[in-house]
Design an enzyme around this catalytic site. Structure first.
Site, PDB file in Angstrom:
ATOM      1  CB  CYS A 128      -0.873  -0.022   1.246  1.00 45.49           C
ATOM      2  SG  CYS A 128      -1.948   1.421   1.408  1.00 45.49           S
ATOM      3  CD  GLU A 171      -6.739   1.766  -4.269  1.00 47.06           C
ATOM      4  OE1 GLU A 171      -6.882   2.721  -3.479  1.00 47.06           O
ATOM      5  OE2 GLU A 171      -5.655   1.171  -4.390  1.00 47.06           O
TER       6      GLU A 171
HETATM    7 ZN   LIG Z   1      -3.547   1.228  -0.149  1.00 53.00          ZN
END
Ligand SMILES: [Zn+2]
Length: 205
Positions: A128, A171
């Protein structure tokens, strides 16, 4: 975000945003395009990452600007997806491009997205942009169908497979205040949290 270069299938391009190529940090913008704002990415520890975003209600020129700036910021950070909370905006809005900017047709804008169908399971390593330097194995559906609105507010449905399905799920999790750490086993998650705490103490986070 998952790494670029893994295989994925884009099963619909109905959501493709503007056909104009986005300027990236490393390339000089064309004269006809406004320079893009490159947002800095909020890191783990900021509360904005752990609260659900507000629904997008205004579909205007400002939102179109935001989408293009988010694509540019995502490409600059070499990600394949970026959610609004990651740039400090608590709203249900995200961009995805698993080609890393190579194919303008692959640019997907998701406003108020929801997974309406999921099938299969794939266990794959994931990272991420808000948790740089750490990765972990996360089980995600192999196929998902997502219902969303595009940047103009028009509803559409898109199917994703493998990396694209993973990016959609990752997301959409962000828009619900969920990070991939929450999908890891407790030992792995605690180890990453401990390391981040240490980095923060050293002023490196
Ligand atoms: Zn992320």
């Amino acid at each position: 975000m998952p790494k670029r270069g893994e295989t994925s299938t884009i099963m619909s391009d109905k959501s493709t945003s503007s056909k104009a190529p986005a300027a990236t940090a490393t390339e000089t913008p064309q004269v006809s395009l406004p320079p893009r704002k490159i947002y800095s990415i909020v890191k783990y520890g900021d509360p904005v990452l752990e609260k659900p975003g507000a629904p997008v209600k205004k579909f205007d020129a400002e939102l179109e600007e935001l989408a293009e700036d988010m694509f540019a910021s995502m490409y600059a950070a070499q990600g394949v997806g970026l959610a609004a909370p990651q740039i400090g905006k608590s709203m249900r809005f995200a961009v995805v491009d698993v080609t890393g900017g190579k194919n303008p047709e692959a640019k997907i804008v998701l406003a108020n997205p929801e997974v309406t169908h999921a099938e299969g399971e794939v266990r794959e390593e994931e990272g991420c942009l808000s948790i740089p330097g750490f990765r972990g194995y996360v089980v995600r559906p192999q196929f998902v169908t997502v219902k969303a609105q595009n940047v103009k507010g028009e509803p559409f449905e898109i199917r994703g497979e493998n990396l694209l399905a993973r990016a959609f799920c990752h997301e959409i999790d962000h828009l619900n205040g969920i990070l991939f750490l929450q999908h890891l086993g407790m030992l792995k998650r605690d180890m990453i949290k401990r390391k981040i705490k240490k980095l923060r103490k050293q002023g490196e986070w």
